[in-house]
Each structure stands twice: as structure tokens, then as C-alpha cells.
Design a protein around this motif. Structure first.
Motif, mmCIF file in Angstrom:
data_model
loop_
_atom_site.group_PDB
_atom_site.id
_atom_site.type_symbol
_atom_site.label_atom_id
_atom_site.label_comp_id
_atom_site.label_asym_id
_atom_site.label_seq_id
_atom_site.Cartn_x
_atom_site.Cartn_y
_atom_site.Cartn_z
ATOM 1 N N MET A 35 1.013 -1.677 0.094
ATOM 2 C CA MET A 35 -0.347 -0.675 0.057
ATOM 3 C C MET A 35 0.922 1.190 -0.391
ATOM 4 O O MET A 35 0.407 2.046 0.355
ATOM 5 C CB MET A 35 -1.242 -0.406 1.171
ATOM 6 C CG MET A 35 -2.136 -0.952 1.469
ATOM 7 S SD MET A 35 -3.165 -0.508 -0.463
ATOM 8 C CE MET A 35 -2.145 -1.979 -1.169
ATOM 9 N N ASP A 36 2.532 1.012 -0.002
ATOM 10 C CA ASP A 36 2.872 2.073 -0.101
ATOM 11 C C ASP A 36 2.899 2.256 -1.465
ATOM 12 O O ASP A 36 3.460 1.802 -2.147
ATOM 13 C CB ASP A 36 4.620 1.541 0.744
ATOM 14 C CG ASP A 36 5.455 2.715 0.570
ATOM 15 O OD1 ASP A 36 5.134 3.743 0.110
ATOM 16 O OD2 ASP A 36 6.208 3.004 1.214
ATOM 17 N N PRO A 37 2.438 3.616 -1.575
ATOM 18 C CA PRO A 37 2.671 4.010 -3.595
ATOM 19 C C PRO A 37 4.311 4.437 -3.620
ATOM 20 O O PRO A 37 3.743 4.792 -4.513
ATOM 21 C CB PRO A 37 1.925 5.744 -3.165
ATOM 22 C CG PRO A 37 2.109 6.118 -1.575
ATOM 23 C CD PRO A 37 2.184 5.408 -0.615
ATOM 24 N N HIS A 38 5.126 4.848 -2.799
ATOM 25 C CA HIS A 38 6.434 4.956 -3.299
ATOM 26 C C HIS A 38 7.052 3.441 -2.895
ATOM 27 O O HIS A 38 8.769 4.036 -3.635
ATOM 28 C CB HIS A 38 7.213 5.874 -2.534
ATOM 29 C CG HIS A 38 6.730 7.307 -2.121
ATOM 30 N ND1 HIS A 38 6.335 8.084 -1.941
ATOM 31 C CD2 HIS A 38 5.724 7.740 -3.275
ATOM 32 C CE1 HIS A 38 5.736 9.110 -1.190
ATOM 33 N NE2 HIS A 38 4.746 9.078 -2.217
ATOM 34 N N SER A 39 6.625 2.734 -2.658
ATOM 35 C CA SER A 39 7.081 0.907 -3.089
ATOM 36 C C SER A 39 7.679 1.071 -4.142
ATOM 37 O O SER A 39 9.120 -0.461 -4.055
ATOM 38 C CB SER A 39 7.091 0.320 -2.128
ATOM 39 O OG SER A 39 5.611 -0.356 -2.454
ATOM 40 N N LEU A 40 7.054 0.406 -5.063
ATOM 41 C CA LEU A 40 6.898 0.149 -6.842
ATOM 42 C C LEU A 40 6.294 0.978 -7.253
ATOM 43 O O LEU A 40 5.261 1.123 -7.878
ATOM 44 C CB LEU A 40 6.481 -1.358 -7.069
ATOM 45 C CG LEU A 40 6.470 -2.603 -7.923
ATOM 46 C CD1 LEU A 40 8.152 -3.129 -7.753
ATOM 47 C CD2 LEU A 40 5.924 -3.709 -7.642
ATOM 48 N N ASN A 41 7.130 0.731 -8.080
ATOM 49 C CA ASN A 41 7.373 1.500 -10.183
ATOM 50 C C ASN A 41 6.121 0.457 -10.570
ATOM 51 O O ASN A 41 7.117 0.772 -12.078
ATOM 52 C CB ASN A 41 7.936 2.340 -10.379
ATOM 53 C CG ASN A 41 7.502 3.381 -11.620
ATOM 54 O OD1 ASN A 41 6.435 3.351 -11.454
ATOM 55 N ND2 ASN A 41 8.630 3.755 -12.338
#
Length: 522
Positions: A35-41
Motif C-alpha cells: 500500500m506504500d505508493p513509493h515502493s514499486l513503480n
């Protein structure tokens, strides 16, 4: 009226309409990994979290730029962009949204562990000008910056600090924090339940600042990896919408009067990458050297692949073979360069012999089996093609949950990946996939570390060039260099296929994003 009273009033109004509550049940072959928006592009990750979090600059239904958390933007100087922020916006926990959250979020996205560094590689400073004004200063002129930040989502600084989530979840190291399982955005939906690999539930946020076009009040997202099971879940009524549709089932679903299949071209390019940095290739029987450093070997792999057979048999015609790393529809695409090297096994054998591998060699290939359309089958076909020219491929096809952390650590020699430029501009593919990796985010997804100094120079010039003909000429030159080097092996652009009940109305975008706020169920 205070915020708490407004929120209560909105909640009461929503509860008063529970008789009209609408649940949308969605199935996908894979799960959002965090749910982390910066964890996986990654597209599925971004499209899911974009229902909870929001960027400063959003996209409309035609993929044009639209106001998000910023109401307008301007360029006071060639290297400075100013954004005026939307007022009276609050996070799901009631915390007011301000410039402090933007500065914090962009610095977080640029920091260690973030998978979004390629979007911030040209940033020099993000600064607060006033409570609702921020500026982004870049190291060089950056005319497409508003396009670049559409996938940079804003988090609450206060929430992250209170929950010890000030740094992103690092998928390469398997490190988790509160942001992995909980969320607190400004978007139209808030997180109700998170069971990784099983189901995730979103509910409409009563205090959302904007009007929601669709009528969905709850979304139940379920990953179903097995294609036949996913189709059965749709046809039995267990789910309302699913993607991707197995290609062999498109006609069967279309023939059912209660269902529909929505198809269209996708902007994603599927390609192969090769380790071109290590002096000794990992996971290979070749010792003391790296065959992929030799252009002749890379070209041999390219020309050994029967792309037409993959298109017609594996993809059942639902793919467009390509010679470029970007798709038609991406700014800077050069149609006249989109000509693949011919499929020629004999030429491939000659090239391998010239490079000193007359009997071929052995190497492992990493591939996901639940991320792209028929990804596992594509890799099997490629392995069979390469075996005919003497290359023994030890195929390691696995779920993206383990695949992505492995290749993002560059623990790979040969891999398959897909890429949709989030900016819809060729510069994104150049800086993220083809430019030499550095610690600022350039080349972050150039996982084989292909490097050409001239291409790096062009990429930087393209970033700041405002004259469109001159910019297009430089993009063309960069693509020509990359093709001459066989820096990667482009395969095809896959086609989109969503299946849903005819009672579902959804907007299908060429980047495969799925905003639930635009979906209605009759």
C-alpha cells in the motif's frame, strides 16, 4: 461548520444511502504488492494506490493533464515550476493537506528504498513557498515536469512520522513498515481491509474533496493467478470485472449475453534485458567473462527469436511486434525506425561463433508468470527459440512477488520486463530504461546496466529541450544508438482485454490504469 461536523454530516448522508450502496468485485492475475505508493513503480501497484492517494497533477480520461492536488502550475523560470495547492483538502484521518506534505512526499520518493527515483532524478530542490504553494527547482530546464509527477503520490507527513513510515518500503530488501499494510491518502477511496495475496477492500471516502462520477461505494479486489479460475469466477458471478482476460477465452466470454470484453491497444512495451556490466555472467556456465557484453551475442539472441510465432501462437494475434522501446502514442515515437532485425537462426549461429561461442552457452532467464499477458508462455517460447541456436536457457518463471525484488536488486543475467512511460513521453523510457544507472535515479530500471555515454548526453539534452523538432531529432538519434548497440531486445506491445458484466460501465485507458471513481454498476 467544523471539519468534524462536516465529516459527520457526509458520513450520515452516505449511510442514509446505504440502500444504494454498490460493491464492485475486481479480480486480477496479481496483487498490489504494497500500500506504500513509493515502493514499486509498477502499473498495477500505481493504479490501485491511485484510488487512495493522489498526485499534484492528474490525468483525465484522454490521458491529458488535469488538476489534482494542485489547482494550477506555472514556470517562473526555466528551472523552476510553481504549484498552487488545492485548499480545504484533508487526508482520510482528518489531517489538513499542506505544502509540508508535498515537500515531505517528494523527498521521500527521491530517498533510499524508493522505486520512484527515476521521476525525481532531475530535481534539485522541492521547497515550500507558502502553506499552499510549492516550488520544484530542477538541475536543468524541464519542460515536461508536470507530466513527470503524475505518478508521484502525496502522503501525510504527520501520519508517516507517527507510524514510523518516513522512508519507503524497499522491495529489494523485503523491508516492510506500516505503509505496507495501512494507508492514509486524500483520494476518493480509503483502505478498509488488507490481506496480501488474498483480498483488499476499499470504501468510498465520505469527505473526498471532489465529486465522484461513478456509483461504486466499495471495491473488493481479489488476486486470482490461475487464468481458468479467474474466468470461472467471472462467469459464476463471484466477480464483476477481471483483467487480463486469457486470450483463449475472449470469444467464449464475448458470446455470453451477460458479459462483455473491452479490448484496446496498450502503451506498454514488453522487452528483454541482459546483464552488460559484470565481468563474469551470473547463473551461467561461462566462467571468467560475460557473453552479453559482446554486441554480437545480443544480436544473436535478438535474431534467434521468432517474434511472428510469438505474436500469432502465444499471443493469438493480440500483440504488435516492435523494434522500439516505446509504443505508438508515446511522444517521440519514430515510425520509420520501428523495423525489427529479421528472424534468422543461421545468422544467430554465425554471430555466436564469431563471438567465441560456437556451441552456445547456458544462462538463467528470469520471468514473471502473473504480471503481463501470457508472460510465462512468452518466456517458454523464447527459451525454445534460443535452444535452436545453442543457447540453453534455465527458465525461472515465478510470481511477481518474488520476481520483482530479485531483478530490482539486479540479481539477474537475463530477464523479461514491461514498461509504460508514465509521462507518455520517450524521455521517460530513455532516462529510466536506457541511460546509464546513477545514484540519482537515472537508469533505475536499466537492470542490465547497458551504457552509452552519447545516449546519456542526449537524454539530458532532451529533458531540457523546448524546440519540438530539435527534441524529436535527438530522441531519434538516441533510439538509433540504442538499436545499433542492441541495448535491449524489444518484443511487442500487448493488447488490453478486460471482461465484465454488462451491468458494469468502466473507462479503459491505454496505460491500463483503472480509476474506480469512473466505474458505475447498474
Amino acid at each position: 461548520m467544523t471539519f468534524r461536523l462536516r465529516l459527520l454530516a457526509a458520513a450520515l448522508a452516505l449511510s442514509a444511502g446505504l440502500a444504494q450502496a454498490v460493491t464492485l468485485r475486481v479480480a486480477n492475475q496479481g496483487d498490489a504488492m504494497s500500500m506504500d505508493p513509493h515502493s514499486l513503480n509498477e502499473s498495477l501497484q500505481l493504479t490501485f494506490t491511485n484510488n487512495v492517494y493522489e498526485p499534484l497533477v492528474a490525468r483525465d480520461k484522454s490521458l491529458g493533464l488535469a488538476p489534482g492536488l494542485a489547482v494550477k502550475w506555472s514556470q517562473p523560470s526555466p528551472t523552476v515550476w510553481r504549484f498552487e495547492l488545492r485548499r480545504n483538502v484533508r487526508f482520510h484521518d482528518g489531517t489538513p493537506f499542506t505544502a509540508d506534505d508535498v515537500v515531505f512526499s517528494f523527498n521521500r520518493a527521491a530517498g533510499d528504498g524508493s522505486d520512484m527515483k527515476s521521476y525525481t532524478s532531475g530535481f534539485k530542490e522541492v521547497r515550500k513557498v507558502a502553506d499552499h504553494v510549492v516550488e520544484i527547482e530542477t538541475t536543468a530546464p524541464f519542460p515536461i515536469l508536470p507530466d513527470v509527477i503524475t505518478n508521484l503520490f502525496v502522503m501525510s507527513r504527520k501520519w508517516c512520522e507517527e507510524n514510523k513510515a518516513t522512508v519507503p518500503v524497499d522491495r529489494r530488501k523485503g523491508i516492510e513498515n506500516t505503509a505496507s499494510f495501512k494507508a492514509n491518502g486524500t483520494g476518493p477511496y480509503r483502505l478498509k481491509e488488507r490481506q496480501p495475496g488474498q483480498r483488499t477492500v476499499l470504501v468510498r471516502h465520505a469527505g473526498y474533496w471532489d465529486k465522484v462520477e461513478g456509483n461504486v461505494t466499495e471495491v473488493v479486489f481479489t488476486p486470482i493467478g490461475n487464468a481458468a479460475t479467474r474466468v470461472a469466477a467471472l462467469l459464476s458471478g463471484e466477480v464483476d470485472l477481471m483483467e487480463p482476460v486469457p486470450l483463449q477465452d475472449v470469444d467464449r466470454i464475448q458470446a455470453n449475453p451477460a458479459y462483455q470484453v473491452v479490448q484496446g491497444p496498450e502503451l506498454r512495451t514488453i522487452f528483454l534485458g541482459m546483464d552488460q556490466k559484470r565481468d563474469e555472467l551470473l547463473y551461467s556456465n561461462v566462467k571468467g567473462r560475460n557473453p552479453f557484453k559482446d554486441r554480437r551475442v545480443r544480436q544473436a539472441v535478438y535474431q534467434a527469436i521468432d517474434i511472428e510465432s510469438i505474436r500469432s501462437r502465444v499471443m493469438r494475434g493480440a500483440a504488435t511486434p516492435t523494434a522500439l522501446m516505446v509504443a505508438p502514442g508515446i511522444k517521440g515515437f519514430v515510425p520509420e525506425l520501428n523495423k525489427r532485425l529479421p528472424y534468422d537462426p543461421e545468422a544467430a549461429r554465425r554471430l555466436l561463433a564469431e563471438a567465441g561461442y560456437p556451441n552456445g552457452f547456458e544462462v538463467a532467464m528470469n520471468c514473471p508468470n502473473d504480471r503481463y499477458v501470457n508472460d510465462g508462455a512468452i518466456c517458454q517460447a523464447i527459451a525454445a527459440n534460443l535452444a535452436r541456436v545453442g543457447l540453453k536457457i534455465n527458465l525461472q518463471a515465478e510470481t511477481k512477488v518474488t520476481y520483482f525484488p530479485k531483478i530490482l536488486r539486479r540479481d539477474t543475467s537475463f530477464y523479461l520486463l514491461g514498461w509504460t512511460p508514465g509521462t507518455y513521453d520517450s524521455h521517460n523510457a530513455l532516462t529510466a530504461l536506457m541511460a546509464s544507472p546513477n545514484d540519482k535515479g537515472q537508469g533505475q530500471f536499466n537492470l542490465g546496466s547497458y551504457s552509452n555515454p552519447k545516449l546519456d548526453e542526449l537524454t539530458l539534452k532532451i529533458q531540457g529541450e523546448v524546440d519540438q523538432p530539435r527534441r524529436n531529432a535527438m530522441i531519434r538519434e538516441a533510439f538509433e544508438l540504442h538499436a545499433a548497440d542492441v541495448g535491449h531486445i524489444p518484443l511487442h506491445q500487448q493488447a488490453l482485454a478486460w471482461a465484465m458484466k454488462k451491468t458494469v460501465q468502466a473507462v479503459q485507458l491505454a496505460d491500463n490504469q483503472m480509476p474506480y471513481k469512473w466505474i458505475s454498476v447498474k
